[in-house]
Scaffold this active site. Structure first.
Site, PDB file in Angstrom:
ATOM      1  N   GLY A  59       0.961  -1.770  -0.349  1.00 12.58           N
ATOM      2  CA  GLY A  59       0.478  -0.667  -0.027  1.00 12.58           C
ATOM      3  C   GLY A  59       1.016   0.938  -0.065  1.00 12.58           C
ATOM      4  O   GLY A  59       2.257   1.224   0.201  1.00 12.58           O
ATOM      5  N   CYS A  86       5.035  -6.169   1.807  1.00 13.52           N
ATOM      6  CA  CYS A  86       5.530  -4.743   1.508  1.00 13.52           C
ATOM      7  C   CYS A  86       5.236  -4.110   2.768  1.00 13.52           C
ATOM      8  O   CYS A  86       5.452  -4.344   3.914  1.00 13.52           O
ATOM      9  CB  CYS A  86       5.560  -4.384   0.146  1.00 13.52           C
ATOM     10  SG  CYS A  86       5.798  -2.498  -0.144  1.00 13.52           S
ATOM     11  N   TYR A  87       3.577  -3.175   2.602  1.00 12.25           N
ATOM     12  CA  TYR A  87       3.322  -1.823   3.975  1.00 12.25           C
ATOM     13  C   TYR A  87       3.006  -3.297   4.623  1.00 12.25           C
ATOM     14  O   TYR A  87       2.545  -3.460   5.261  1.00 12.25           O
ATOM     15  CB  TYR A  87       1.835  -1.954   3.500  1.00 12.25           C
ATOM     16  CG  TYR A  87       1.628  -0.915   4.403  1.00 12.25           C
ATOM     17  CD1 TYR A  87       1.572   0.425   4.693  1.00 12.25           C
ATOM     18  CD2 TYR A  87      -0.152  -1.640   4.646  1.00 12.25           C
ATOM     19  CE1 TYR A  87       0.997   0.989   5.708  1.00 12.25           C
ATOM     20  CE2 TYR A  87      -0.807  -0.982   5.231  1.00 12.25           C
ATOM     21  CZ  TYR A  87      -0.055  -0.055   6.417  1.00 12.25           C
ATOM     22  OH  TYR A  87      -1.112   0.769   7.684  1.00 12.25           O
ATOM     23  N   HIS A 175       7.660  -7.338  -3.944  1.00 12.34           N
ATOM     24  CA  HIS A 175       6.316  -8.479  -3.937  1.00 12.34           C
ATOM     25  C   HIS A 175       6.496  -9.499  -4.972  1.00 12.34           C
ATOM     26  O   HIS A 175       7.021  -9.090  -6.356  1.00 12.34           O
ATOM     27  CB  HIS A 175       6.114  -6.659  -5.489  1.00 12.34           C
ATOM     28  CG  HIS A 175       5.312  -5.656  -4.530  1.00 12.34           C
ATOM     29  ND1 HIS A 175       4.530  -5.834  -3.642  1.00 12.34           N
ATOM     30  CD2 HIS A 175       6.326  -5.243  -3.913  1.00 12.34           C
ATOM     31  CE1 HIS A 175       4.094  -4.573  -3.497  1.00 12.34           C
ATOM     32  NE2 HIS A 175       5.523  -4.026  -3.011  1.00 12.34           N
ATOM     33  N   GLU A 177       4.974 -10.922  -5.895  1.00  9.56           N
ATOM     34  CA  GLU A 177       3.376 -10.748  -7.335  1.00  9.56           C
ATOM     35  C   GLU A 177       4.077 -10.641  -8.718  1.00  9.56           C
ATOM     36  O   GLU A 177       3.153 -10.699  -9.721  1.00  9.56           O
ATOM     37  CB  GLU A 177       1.908 -10.772  -6.853  1.00  9.56           C
ATOM     38  CG  GLU A 177       1.698  -8.851  -6.779  1.00  9.56           C
ATOM     39  CD  GLU A 177       2.588  -8.593  -5.501  1.00  9.56           C
ATOM     40  OE1 GLU A 177       2.428  -7.364  -5.239  1.00  9.56           O
ATOM     41  OE2 GLU A 177       3.810  -9.237  -4.873  1.00  9.56           O
ATOM     42  N   GLY A 231     -18.936 -10.832 -27.742  1.00  6.54           N
ATOM     43  CA  GLY A 231     -17.322 -10.142 -27.535  1.00  6.54           C
ATOM     44  C   GLY A 231     -16.691 -12.096 -26.360  1.00  6.54           C
ATOM     45  O   GLY A 231     -18.174 -12.263 -26.125  1.00  6.54           O
ATOM     46  N   VAL A 232     -15.618 -11.305 -26.217  1.00  6.53           N
ATOM     47  CA  VAL A 232     -15.645 -12.590 -24.931  1.00  6.53           C
ATOM     48  C   VAL A 232     -16.464 -13.026 -23.784  1.00  6.53           C
ATOM     49  O   VAL A 232     -17.506 -13.922 -23.680  1.00  6.53           O
ATOM     50  CB  VAL A 232     -13.728 -12.812 -24.630  1.00  6.53           C
ATOM     51  CG1 VAL A 232     -13.877 -13.993 -23.660  1.00  6.53           C
ATOM     52  CG2 VAL A 232     -13.470 -12.980 -25.642  1.00  6.53           C
ATOM     53  N   ASP A 233     -16.496 -11.737 -23.315  1.00  2.00           N
ATOM     54  CA  ASP A 233     -17.305 -12.177 -21.837  1.00  2.00           C
ATOM     55  C   ASP A 233     -18.410 -12.434 -21.682  1.00  2.00           C
ATOM     56  O   ASP A 233     -19.294 -13.005 -21.163  1.00  2.00           O
ATOM     57  CB  ASP A 233     -17.412 -10.360 -20.761  1.00  2.00           C
ATOM     58  CG  ASP A 233     -15.898 -10.146 -20.809  1.00  2.00           C
ATOM     59  OD1 ASP A 233     -14.629 -11.247 -20.401  1.00  2.00           O
ATOM     60  OD2 ASP A 233     -15.391  -9.126 -20.277  1.00  2.00           O
ATOM     61  N   SER A 234     -19.599 -11.901 -22.764  1.00  4.04           N
ATOM     62  CA  SER A 234     -20.910 -11.955 -23.215  1.00  4.04           C
ATOM     63  C   SER A 234     -21.279 -13.380 -23.865  1.00  4.04           C
ATOM     64  O   SER A 234     -22.806 -13.595 -23.643  1.00  4.04           O
ATOM     65  CB  SER A 234     -21.126 -10.556 -23.582  1.00  4.04           C
ATOM     66  OG  SER A 234     -21.509 -10.335 -25.185  1.00  4.04           O
ATOM     67  N   LYS A 374     -10.280 -12.057 -16.364  1.00  2.00           N
ATOM     68  CA  LYS A 374     -10.145 -12.304 -17.740  1.00  2.00           C
ATOM     69  C   LYS A 374      -9.807 -13.103 -18.543  1.00  2.00           C
ATOM     70  O   LYS A 374     -10.344 -14.178 -19.431  1.00  2.00           O
ATOM     71  CB  LYS A 374      -9.428 -11.077 -18.369  1.00  2.00           C
ATOM     72  CG  LYS A 374      -9.656 -10.452 -20.201  1.00  2.00           C
ATOM     73  CD  LYS A 374     -11.440 -10.444 -20.406  1.00  2.00           C
ATOM     74  CE  LYS A 374     -11.534 -10.021 -21.583  1.00  2.00           C
ATOM     75  NZ  LYS A 374     -12.695  -9.514 -22.461  1.00  2.00           N
TER      76      LYS A 374
END
Length: 518
Positions: A59, A86-87, A175, A177, A231-234, A374
């Site tokens: 953070g 980190c934080y 970090h 990640e 699209g992909v999501d719908s 995604k």
């Protein structure tokens, strides 16, 4: 919340880091389910979540600032393994009576740490190995609580990784990640699999089975409508729901006149013929283009497109009987943003997706993808057997070509852009570049350019080409397409698209630019 993996979950508390979503993505990639909640979340929610382990994000705050977010005491008293990043490390040390101070100099970027204990977080690493990591901090731990030991150190951070004697509380100053920490995934795996004991139970096949059953239970004999974009999501949302309830789902596809060349025909052929969905098609292109005439302000254009979509969609929905649910392709980043610790970020532009439908229609929401990123949505699509051309389709904004035509929109300008864009996409596909690119498109600029075509002076439109690499659309770098490919695209557009005499290539990254032009 996913119940199928109860007891096999990681809770991530967000202290405002720009990397918090990355932590969740990395944990999910280890086939472990996790959720992000703000660090000031109600403690009862933490108890109900029943996590196997807790990760505290980084953070921007300094732990000794008066308004610095504190660590909830419950976290350290629960007995559940905790990893502070980190934080998150500094907040943990501070809460337990250690000392955190301003470092001699800030440490941002790549650094090397020396592994002093190759157990726990560093199981499988070589003792005294120098490990490249990514640092981003201006404070550092000076004194540890009595029962802590150092696992790793760097030149500027003598306390780069720690654990308590009970082996339940851990912390790293770097970090793990981010991709700039090459073995960060191994460190996170040691925490979630080794220390927390989580199995590799989070799979897309399991998600599909659980989600289809939940949709079937919740919807029952009711009907569902969905705004289908192609699209992909719908698309994944539609197939999941259709698998659960069949033809009780009605996808509605609205042509707003701002689609890519031949897109309406392609979408209908794909979903009606190949995927057997009963798609309801509405051609409202004249209504949208009439409403946008003479409008140049980008925010006003987005609002007009949004309002008209709602109007058209509601009118179509009203023709259907016994509809109780509205399906939406909401993704997990949208959910996180709405409850982030620092609150939603400053508005750069209105969200691509059109909102307001649930209120207008008074329907209950079905959002089967709201816990997915995604890349996970695409993985679900592959499990469901969606064609590669759907899953690999580049992102396309809700307002369509409306945000790729700065300035007033006319039917003639839309046609020019459709032709130019189609040539660009066709050529990068033929050259084998399409699947290597996150997003590629053409934009029609609001300027005219002097040129010479044949023996005559011309004064025509300028087309800008845009191609970017990205993982999630949050940041992006422009793609170094071969000059020969750009030359071919430019030559074809200028020769084949009437009204264009100049083509330029956008070499801006995000930030400071955005991916779309508006």
């Amino acid at each position: 919340m996913i119940e199928a993996v109860a007891g096999e979950k990681i809770l991530i508390l967000d202290f405002g880091s720009q990397y918090t979503q990355l932590i969740a993505r990395r944990v999910r990639e280890l086939n472990v389910y996790c959720e992000i909640h703000p660090c000031n979340v109600d403690l009862d929610k933490i108890r109900r979540f029943r996590a196997r382990g807790i990760i505290l994000s980084g953070g921007p705050s300094c732990i000794y600032d008066p308004d610095a977010p504190p660590l909830p005491p419950l976290i350290l008293e629960s007995g559940v393994p905790v990893l502070g990043i980190c934080y998150g490390l500094q907040a943990t040390i501070h809460a337990l009576g250690g000392k955190v101070e301003r470092a001699d100099h800030r440490e941002y970027g790549s650094a090397d740490i020396e592994i002093l204990k190759n157990t726990d977080l560093f199981s499988g690493f070589a003792l005294h190995e120098n490990l490249p990591v990514w640092m981003s901090h201006g404070d550092r731990v000076e004194n540890l609580p009595a029962d802590f030991e150092i696992l790793a150190a760097s030149k500027n951070s003598p306390v780069a990784a720690v654990k308590n004697s009970a082996g339940t509380i851990f912390g790293v100053q770097f970090h793990p990640e981010v991709v700039h920490t090459p073995r960060g995934a191994d460190i996170l795996s040691n925490f979630v699999h080794g220390i927390c004991g989580c199995g590799r139970n989070w799979t897309m096949a399991g998600f599909i089975e659980t989600t289809v059953a939940e949709i079937r239970r919740r919807v029952g004999d009711s009907k569902v409508i969905l705004g289908l974009s192609g699209g992909v999501d719908s698309s994944v949302t539609a197939i999941l729901i259709h698998q659960a309830i069949g033809d009780k789902l009605t996808p509605i596809f609205v042509n707003n006149g701002l689609l890519r060349k031949n897109e309406a025909e392609q979408v209908l052929a794909m979903y009606r013929d190949r995927l057997s969905l009963k798609v309801q098609y509405v051609d409202a292109s004249k209504q949208f283009l009439d409403a946008l005439r003479e409008v140049a302000d980008p925010e006003e254009k987005r609002k007009i497109i949004g309002r008209n979509f709602i109007e058209v969609f509601v009118a179509e929905a009203d023709k259907l009987k016994d509809v109780d649910f509205l399906a939406q392709g909401t993704l997990y980043p949208d959910v996180i943003e709405s409850v982030s610790f620092k609150g939603p970020s400053a508005t750069i532009k209105s969200h691509h997706n059109v909102g307001g439908l649930p209120e207008k229609l008074d329907l209950k929401l079905v959002e089967p993808l709201r816990e997915l990123f995604k890349d996970e949505v695409r993985a679900v699509g592959r499990e469901l057997g969606l064609p590669a051309e759907v899953l690999g389709r580049h992102p396309f904004p809700g307002p369509g070509l409306g945000v790729r035509i700065p300035g007033p929109i006319t039917e003639a300008r839309v046609r020019v852009l459709q032709e130019a864009d189609a040539i660009f996409i066709e050529e990068i596909q033929k050259a084998g570049w399409y699947d290597k690119i996150w997003q590629a498109f053409a934009a029609l600029l609001p300027v005219r350019s002097v040129g010479v075509m044949g023996d005559e002076r011309s004064y025509e439109n300028v087309v800008a080409l845009r191609a970017v690499h990205s993982l999630d659309g949050m940041t992006a770098d422009w793609v170094h397409l071969p000059y020969s490919l750009l030359a071919k695209v430019s030559n074809r557009i200028i020769n084949e698209v009437k009204g264009v005499n100049r083509v330029v290539y956008d070499v801006s990254s995000k930030p400071p630019a955005t991916i779309e032009w508006e």
